[in-house]
Scaffold this active site. Structure first.
Site: not given
Ligand SMILES: [Zn+2]
Length: 178
Positions: A49, A54, A102-103, A144-145, A148
């Site tokens: 995701g 991000q 998480c990226l 999670h997304e 963000h």
């Molecule tokens: Zn993340």
């Protein structure tokens, strides 16, 4: 399409609340290109995701590789979908804890409690209304997304930091076969 630079923890864009976008803007070339770039960037970095903040864009869009469930239809295979202006409601009261990464927080894993099942109302990239249910892993990714988009990182959701783990140590001590 382009691979975009991913903001890392500490960049203020990850802590800002993103703005909703309307159908007109969604159809613009700029937003459609952003969605393509989010998908390409997510795939490049092996994410499941990726949310617009991000990649330094404060709009309520994320992409995810999730199976969608619709009543009466078979689940299509997991392929990247874009979710716009998501509204999440938990279904039931089950909370499950599992590993997340998480990226924007590279090479770290931690266990995060999330609602096991959720209902998601949103728009797809064409501006069509989505109303879907997700449980377990896809529900986790969506929560999670969506976080963000509100400036929330998975650390914020952890009950304690005892499971906070570097990826090497995660592989060494916390996984059995993979
Ligand atoms: Zn993340």
């Amino acid at each position: 399409m382009s691979i975009l630079k991913v903001a890392r923890m500490g960049h203020p864009v990850l802590r800002a609340r993103s703005r909703a976008i309307d159908r007109g803007e969604l159809k613009s070339t700029a937003i459609q290109r952003l969605i393509d770039d989010l998908i390409e960037t997510m795939i490049e970095y092996h994410g499941v995701g990726l949310a617009a903040p991000q990649v330094h864009e404060g709009v309520r869009i994320f992409v995810a590789s999730i199976e969608q469930e619709r009543p009466g239809e078979e689940s299509p295979p997991a392929e990247p979908v874009a979710i716009i202006n998501p509204e999440i409601t938990p279904v039931g009261t089950d909370i499950v804890e599992d590993w997340e990464g998480c990226l924007s927080i590279p090479d770290i894993r931690g266990r995060v409690p999330r609602a096991r099942e959720i209902r998601v109302r949103a728009l797809d990239r064409k501006g069509e209304r989505l109303d879907l249910r997700a449980h377990d892993f896809p529900a986790r990714v969506i929560q999670h997304e969506t976080d963000h988009l509100d400036g929330i990182l998975f650390f914020d959701r952890m009950r304690s930091f005892e499971t906070l783990t570097f990826l090497d140590e995660y592989s060494r001590y916390w996984t059995k076969d993979d």
